[in-house]
Design a protein around this motif. Structure first.
Motif, PDB file in Angstrom:
ATOM      1  N   PRO A   1       0.796  -1.235   0.000  1.00  0.00           N
ATOM      2  CA  PRO A   1       0.000   0.000   0.000  1.00  0.00           C
ATOM      3  C   PRO A   1       0.829   1.287   0.000  1.00  0.00           C
ATOM      4  CG  PRO A   1      -0.775  -1.523   1.671  1.00  0.00           C
ATOM      5  CD  PRO A   1       0.526  -2.043   1.174  1.00  0.00           C
ATOM      6  N   LEU A   2       2.104   1.182   0.319  1.00  0.00           N
ATOM      7  CA  LEU A   2       2.960   2.359   0.446  1.00  0.00           C
ATOM      8  C   LEU A   2       3.724   2.637  -0.843  1.00  0.00           C
ATOM      9  CD1 LEU A   2       4.542   1.527   3.915  1.00  0.00           C
ATOM     10  CD2 LEU A   2       2.653   3.082   3.453  1.00  0.00           C
ATOM     11  N   PRO A   3       4.119   3.891  -1.059  1.00  0.00           N
ATOM     12  CA  PRO A   3       5.025   4.177  -2.180  1.00  0.00           C
ATOM     13  C   PRO A   3       6.355   3.466  -1.939  1.00  0.00           C
ATOM     14  CG  PRO A   3       4.154   6.212  -1.198  1.00  0.00           C
ATOM     15  CD  PRO A   3       3.736   5.077  -0.312  1.00  0.00           C
ATOM     16  N   VAL A   4       7.008   3.041  -3.002  1.00  0.00           N
ATOM     17  CA  VAL A   4       8.251   2.273  -2.894  1.00  0.00           C
ATOM     18  C   VAL A   4       9.284   2.946  -1.982  1.00  0.00           C
ATOM     19  CG1 VAL A   4      10.241   1.385  -4.190  1.00  0.00           C
ATOM     20  CG2 VAL A   4       7.921   1.000  -5.037  1.00  0.00           C
ATOM     21  N   PRO A   5       9.520   4.246  -2.070  1.00  0.00           N
ATOM     22  CA  PRO A   5      10.532   4.824  -1.169  1.00  0.00           C
ATOM     23  C   PRO A   5      10.212   4.641   0.312  1.00  0.00           C
ATOM     24  CG  PRO A   5      10.074   6.331  -2.971  1.00  0.00           C
ATOM     25  CD  PRO A   5       9.051   5.220  -3.065  1.00  0.00           C
ATOM     26  N   ASP A   6       8.940   4.529   0.657  1.00  0.00           N
ATOM     27  CA  ASP A   6       8.546   4.344   2.057  1.00  0.00           C
ATOM     28  C   ASP A   6       8.758   2.920   2.549  1.00  0.00           C
ATOM     29  OD1 ASP A   6       7.871   6.991   2.116  1.00  0.00           O
ATOM     30  OD2 ASP A   6       5.711   6.654   2.076  1.00  0.00           O
ATOM     31  N   TRP A   7       9.200   2.034   1.692  1.00  0.00           N
ATOM     32  CA  TRP A   7       9.510   0.665   2.085  1.00  0.00           C
ATOM     33  C   TRP A   7      10.847   0.591   2.815  1.00  0.00           C
ATOM     34  CZ3 TRP A   7       8.594  -2.763  -2.886  1.00  0.00           C
ATOM     35  CH2 TRP A   7       7.255  -2.636  -3.306  1.00  0.00           C
ATOM     36  N   PHE A   8      11.662   1.617   2.680  1.00  0.00           N
ATOM     37  CA  PHE A   8      13.059   1.549   3.097  1.00  0.00           C
ATOM     38  C   PHE A   8      13.320   2.243   4.422  1.00  0.00           C
ATOM     39  CE2 PHE A   8      13.236   0.587  -1.329  1.00  0.00           C
ATOM     40  CZ  PHE A   8      14.298  -0.286  -1.453  1.00  0.00           C
ATOM     41  N   ASN A   9      14.254   1.650   5.165  1.00  0.00           N
ATOM     42  CA  ASN A   9      14.767   2.208   6.403  1.00  0.00           C
ATOM     43  C   ASN A   9      15.780   3.293   6.041  1.00  0.00           C
ATOM     44  OD1 ASN A   9      15.979   2.722   8.829  1.00  0.00           O
ATOM     45  ND2 ASN A   9      17.217   0.877   8.799  1.00  0.00           N
ATOM     46  N   ARG A  10      15.419   4.531   6.298  1.00  0.00           N
ATOM     47  CA  ARG A  10      16.280   5.662   5.927  1.00  0.00           C
ATOM     48  C   ARG A  10      17.568   5.712   6.736  1.00  0.00           C
ATOM     49  NH1 ARG A  10      14.995   7.809   1.074  1.00  0.00           N
ATOM     50  NH2 ARG A  10      12.795   7.350   0.734  1.00  0.00           N
ATOM     51  N   ALA A  11      17.646   4.984   7.832  1.00  0.00           N
ATOM     52  CA  ALA A  11      18.862   4.957   8.641  1.00  0.00           C
ATOM     53  C   ALA A  11      19.822   3.845   8.217  1.00  0.00           C
ATOM     54  CB  ALA A  11      18.511   4.800  10.114  1.00  0.00           C
ATOM     55  N   ALA A  12      19.429   3.016   7.254  1.00  0.00           N
ATOM     56  CA  ALA A  12      20.316   1.934   6.802  1.00  0.00           C
ATOM     57  C   ALA A  12      21.579   2.550   6.188  1.00  0.00           C
ATOM     58  CB  ALA A  12      19.605   1.049   5.786  1.00  0.00           C
TER      59      ALA A  12
END
Length: 149
Positions: A50-61
């Protein structure tokens, strides 16, 4: 109160604060290791689709923080392949309520309150995502934004 399956990175301070907020509100948690769970594309997409692809990612990785990976440049198929190969990149926590089969990615306190309820707290920040120390760089995935599924 709800019983949730809570996918986390063991040892993560952010996930510990999130668990504490959920348990203080009376929810019970079945904790699972996000990094060693046996994810299938279908199981992971049940949370992420349901989320946009960029929101799938951990920004702190680390690979994202360094600029090596740019989630906004990825198509869904390539993004999913990366997340399955490197679960450290998955935004967390992933939470599943088996009672109604609802899911959530990340931990925004307002969204979690709307979803299952949290105890009111004047001291709780609007988001419990991210590192526990605002002065230190965090190499553990703690998420970005989230939305109920």
């Amino acid at each position: 109160m709800s019983h949730l399956v809570f996918f986390e990175k063991p040892g993560c301070g952010g996930n510990a604060r999130q668990r504490a907020a959920l348990q203080a509100a009376g929810h019970t948690l079945e904790r699972r290791n996000l990094l060693t769970a046996h994810w299938t594309p279908e199981a992971l997409l049940a949370f992420l689709a349901p989320l946009p692809v960029p929101d799938w990612f951990n920004r702190a990785a680390p690979r994202i923080k360094s600029g090596e990976l740019v989630p906004e440049a990825l198509q869904a198929e390539a993004a999913l392949a990366l997340l399955l190969a490197e679960p450290l990149l998955i935004r967390r926590p992933l939470m599943w309520n088996p009672a109604d089969d609802s899911r959530m990615v990340g931990f925004d306190t307002a969204a979690v309150t709307d979803w299952i309820g949290l105890e009111p707290s004047a001291q709780r920040p609007s988001s419990l995502e991210g590192c526990s120390s605002p002065t230190k760089s965090c190499s553990t995935p703690t998420g970005g934004q989230h939305a109920p599924v």
